[in-house]
Design an enzyme around this catalytic site. Structure first.
Site, PDB file in Angstrom:
ATOM      1  N   HIS A 198      30.134  50.457  83.287  1.00  0.00           N
ATOM      2  CA  HIS A 198      31.291  51.000  83.988  1.00  0.00           C
ATOM      3  C   HIS A 198      32.538  50.775  83.148  1.00  0.00           C
ATOM      4  CE1 HIS A 198      29.461  51.527  88.132  1.00  0.00           C
ATOM      5  NE2 HIS A 198      28.485  51.063  87.382  1.00  0.00           N
ATOM      6  N   GLN A 210      27.768  53.833  92.067  1.00  0.00           N
ATOM      7  CA  GLN A 210      26.413  53.803  91.512  1.00  0.00           C
ATOM      8  C   GLN A 210      25.339  53.654  92.592  1.00  0.00           C
ATOM      9  OE1 GLN A 210      25.931  51.339  88.021  1.00  0.00           O
ATOM     10  NE2 GLN A 210      23.710  51.340  88.224  1.00  0.00           N
ATOM     11  N   CYS A 253      33.703  57.119  87.978  1.00  0.00           N
ATOM     12  CA  CYS A 253      33.943  56.113  89.004  1.00  0.00           C
ATOM     13  C   CYS A 253      34.927  56.690  90.017  1.00  0.00           C
ATOM     14  CB  CYS A 253      34.520  54.878  88.314  1.00  0.00           C
ATOM     15  SG  CYS A 253      35.408  53.747  89.362  1.00  0.00           S
ATOM     16  N   GLU A 254      34.568  56.663  91.294  1.00  0.00           N
ATOM     17  CA  GLU A 254      35.452  57.315  92.264  1.00  0.00           C
ATOM     18  C   GLU A 254      36.665  56.464  92.594  1.00  0.00           C
ATOM     19  OE1 GLU A 254      33.277  57.975  95.842  1.00  0.00           O
ATOM     20  OE2 GLU A 254      33.688  55.992  96.633  1.00  0.00           O
ATOM     21  N   HIS A 255      36.674  55.235  92.109  1.00  0.00           N
ATOM     22  CA  HIS A 255      37.794  54.353  92.431  1.00  0.00           C
ATOM     23  C   HIS A 255      38.875  54.388  91.371  1.00  0.00           C
ATOM     24  CE1 HIS A 255      34.486  52.136  94.750  1.00  0.00           C
ATOM     25  NE2 HIS A 255      35.146  52.904  95.577  1.00  0.00           N
ATOM     26  N   HIS A 256      38.489  54.632  90.120  1.00  0.00           N
ATOM     27  CA  HIS A 256      39.479  54.592  89.043  1.00  0.00           C
ATOM     28  C   HIS A 256      39.502  55.861  88.212  1.00  0.00           C
ATOM     29  CE1 HIS A 256      38.511  50.307  89.811  1.00  0.00           C
ATOM     30  NE2 HIS A 256      39.818  50.162  89.691  1.00  0.00           N
ATOM     31  N   CYS A 291      35.456  51.152  83.906  1.00  0.00           N
ATOM     32  CA  CYS A 291      36.524  50.500  84.659  1.00  0.00           C
ATOM     33  C   CYS A 291      36.430  48.984  84.545  1.00  0.00           C
ATOM     34  CB  CYS A 291      36.497  50.929  86.125  1.00  0.00           C
ATOM     35  SG  CYS A 291      34.905  50.727  86.932  1.00  0.00           S
TER      36      CYS A 291
END
Lengths: 231, 279
Positions: free
Chosen positions: B239, B211, B170-173, B241
């Site tokens: 996910h 995704q 996940c590029e955010h977390h 996250c």
């Protein structure tokens, strides 16, 4: 036939202080800290900048473009995420038990099973997750059921090794309740094996810790294993 | 096949005839041009004339016609992200390892752990190598991986490769995403080695991803490589996250899909694809 009385077992249990050999000699790392350290908001926040900077460096070193929209606040989010995933370091059993220990004249097995568990592998810092099944035989003291799950949370939200995690949960419950016996079984999937390395998708690791009467009496152990494995 | 074949072919031909673009497709059954024209909207190397799609009369597929202005902009951004070559090399990896490891040591200390205890002694290096592995998609290019495994086959039925295990970050977390990818395509005289579909998934998933973007990138890559009549990609993923933190919903799954070409226009084809990936 086992003529060992139950009370004998308990006495032996306490006499031997059966868990002393489980205490790992340590440095002053958070894992082995015996005294209470409550993580206050401020302490959390005080570490955030250095964690953020570390994550920003990681992103750059991986070849990513830290200025693109999706990654702008990622260092902050990742830092908070990892703090959440390791919040167990700063919680103690006493905090969470909340005095939810009750006197009950019950001495039959109590099982709480299928407790979802999420932890971080201390070798690769990659998640491993699975289910925990806990059983104990009370010795006049029962504990609120959710507290068993909370004990799992304390020890799993850390950088862990599955073997140690299992033992810590068992020891934690034993210390809090002094029951006749505690059994903990964990079945988990390790992402460090699934996502990388050998890449075996379906492999699961099972560890167990049996204390007190569960260790000594095979029938008790069998009863626990049967009841907890039943679908 | 349950698809009404003559209808589909007819449709494809129609699309081609209404296209004003000079595409190379000489053969009748709808060469690459017909597919891209109304529906991929420029998700392809633009022809040298740079006509784009602005000057085209609206294609028969009504919804794509109305899409066009937005689709054009969207197509541009997809093109850019897809083409963006953030390639790093094995040498880069080795060079960056020490500072990655140092960053992980900082993180361990910042969390209150003791990096000197036995279990954590080599963790920064292991974690750094692991993270490099999880983002190895940046080191690879589609061209390399396809390995010229494109063959001419006179086959124009659905080809599906399903249940491809996918692991991403996940590029955010910076926390794992994992799930399954199902890919289907309708070849247009050219078929691809089956494992190459899985390799395309690997390249794009082993990155810091979202995704939705992953799904689109896989579909676009297959389109570019093969110019098929249509491509469908469905991803179903969990996910971490959402599962390990935040809302903590254990059983939630996210499903995204991209349908290009005949998969988008013809509901029967799409239906067939979706049914076959279920069973």
């Amino acid at each position: 036939m086992n003529t060992h009385k139950v009370s004998d077992t308990v006495e032996e249990f306490h006499r031997n202080n059966g868990f002393s050999d489980l205490v790992i000699d340590g440095s002053n790392s958070a894992v082995h800290r015996k005294r209470e350290t409550s993580r206050k908001e401020a302490e959390d926040k005080s570490h955030l900048p250095e964690l953020e900077a570390a994550y920003a460096k990681i992103l750059r070193q991986l070849g990513e473009d830290t200025d693109r929209e999706g990654l702008l606040r990622t260092p902050l989010r990742a830092a908070k995420a990892i703090q959440f995933l390791t919040k167990g370091y700063h919680e103690t059993i006493d905090d969470i038990l909340n005095n939810a220990i009750f006197d009950e004249d019950h001495d039959e097995m109590v099982i709480v099973k299928d407790i979802d568990m999420f932890s971080l592998c201390e070798h690769h810092m990659v998640p491993f997750f699975g289910k925990v099944h806990i059983g104990y035989i009370p010795n006049k003291k029962v504990v609120g059921l959710s507290k068993l799950a909370r004990i799992v949370e304390i020890y799993s939200r850390r950088l862990q090794v599955q073997e140690r995690l299992t033992k810590q949960i068992a020891v934690g419950i034993a210390e809090a309740l002094q029951p006749k016996g505690v059994a903990v079984v964990i079945e988990a999937a390790h992402m460090c094996m699934v996502m990388r390395g050998v890449q075996k998708m379906n492999s699961r690791t099972v560890t167990s810790a049996m204390l007190g009467i569960y260790l000594e009496d095979p029938k008790t152990r069998e009863e626990f294993l049967t009841l907890s494995q039943r679908a | 096949m349950d698809r009404t074949e003559p209808e589909v072919m007819e449709h494809a031909k129609q699309t081609q005839y209404t296209s004003a673009d000079k595409k190379d497709a000489g053969d009748g059954g709808g060469g690459g041009g017909s597919v891209f024209n109304g529906h991929f909207d420029g998700m392809v190397k633009r022809p040298a004339g740079g006509t784009g799609h602005g000057s085209d009369p609206p294609a028969p597929g009504a919804e794509s016609g109305s899409h066009r202005p937005d689709a054009a902009a969207a197509a541009d951004s997809v093109m850019e992200t897809w083409k963006e070559e953030r390639t790093r090399s094995v040498e880069d990896n080795e060079m960056n390892l020490p500072s990655l490891a140092a960053a992980y040591t900082t993180i361990l200390r910042g969390l209150g752990e003791d990096p000197q205890r036995q279990g954590l002694l080599k963790t920064p290096w292991r974690a750094a190598t692991a993270m490099q592995f999880f983002t190895k998609g940046y080191q690879e290019k589609i061209i390399d991986v396809l390995n010229d495994a494109i063959f001419d086959e006179d086959h124009d039925e659905l080809v599906i490769v399903k249940d491809i295990d996918m692991f991403s970050m996940c590029e955010h977390h910076l926390v794992p995403i994992f799930g399954r990818v199902h890919i289907g395509y309708l070849p247009n005289k050219r078929v691809l080695g089956l494992s190459k579909l899985a390799r395309i998934v690997e390249i794009y998933s082993r990155r810091l991803q979202v995704q939705e973007r992953l799904t689109k990138q896989i579909a676009v890559a297959i389109t570019e490589a093969l110019q098929p009549t249509g491509v469908g990609v469905v991803i179903e993923a969990t996910h971490m996250c959402m599962v390990m933190r935040g809302v903590q919903k254990m059983n939630s799954k996210t499903v995204t899909s991209t349908m290009l070409g005949v998969f988008r226009e013809d509901p029967k084809t799409r239906d067939e694809f979706l049914t076959l990936i279920r069973c």
